[in-house]
Design a protein around this motif. Structure first.
Motif, PDB file in Angstrom:
ATOM      1  N   GLU A  25     -15.743 -10.270  13.252  1.00 38.72           N
ATOM      2  CA  GLU A  25     -15.085 -11.458  13.881  1.00 38.72           C
ATOM      3  C   GLU A  25     -16.014 -12.428  14.292  1.00 38.72           C
ATOM      4  N   LEU A  26     -17.517 -12.309  14.445  1.00 34.83           N
ATOM      5  CA  LEU A  26     -18.511 -14.049  13.722  1.00 34.83           C
ATOM      6  C   LEU A  26     -18.080 -14.396  13.587  1.00 34.83           C
ATOM      7  N   LEU A  27     -18.430 -13.683  12.882  1.00 34.72           N
ATOM      8  CA  LEU A  27     -18.702 -14.070  10.748  1.00 34.72           C
ATOM      9  C   LEU A  27     -17.103 -14.464  10.145  1.00 34.72           C
ATOM     10  N   THR A  28     -16.436 -14.364  10.193  1.00 34.08           N
ATOM     11  CA  THR A  28     -15.025 -14.570   9.893  1.00 34.08           C
ATOM     12  C   THR A  28     -13.948 -15.052  10.426  1.00 34.08           C
ATOM     13  N   GLU A  29     -13.863 -15.265  11.822  1.00 36.17           N
ATOM     14  CA  GLU A  29     -13.445 -16.195  13.024  1.00 36.17           C
ATOM     15  C   GLU A  29     -13.679 -16.959  13.313  1.00 36.17           C
ATOM     16  N   PHE A  30     -15.396 -16.611  13.587  1.00 38.00           N
ATOM     17  CA  PHE A  30     -15.980 -18.195  14.878  1.00 38.00           C
ATOM     18  C   PHE A  30     -17.525 -18.032  14.362  1.00 38.00           C
ATOM     19  N   SER A  31     -17.923 -18.299  12.705  1.00 37.17           N
ATOM     20  CA  SER A  31     -19.185 -18.655  12.542  1.00 37.17           C
ATOM     21  C   SER A  31     -19.926 -19.524  12.800  1.00 37.17           C
ATOM     22  N   ASP A  32     -18.906 -20.821  13.273  1.00 36.99           N
ATOM     23  CA  ASP A  32     -19.339 -22.237  14.218  1.00 36.99           C
ATOM     24  C   ASP A  32     -20.173 -21.865  15.023  1.00 36.99           C
TER      25      ASP A  32
END
Length: 61
Positions: A25-32
């Motif tokens: 989820e961090l890498l795909t949705e919330f990378s910023d």
């Protein structure tokens, strides 16, 4: 930071039940929201390591 036997998340001090889903989820949705993502790999047959990832702005070399 991802190691063979453990994963470190530097953020809130909360229990993480499913770290694999959180990482995806961090890498795909919330990378910023990621400050730094680093994967450390041991070079086969040696005691040397190489790091891959980024520091929020640039790729790690």
């Amino acid at each position: 930071m991802i190691h063979q036997d453990r994963t470190y998340y530097k953020a809130n001090d909360v229990a993480i039940e499913d770290s694999q889903s959180l990482l995806v989820e961090l890498l795909t949705e919330f990378s910023d929201d990621l400050d730094r993502c680093e994967i450390r790999v041991r070079i086969p047959g040696t005691r040397r390591f190489r790091s891959y990832g980024w520091d929020g702005m640039t790729l790690l070399s």
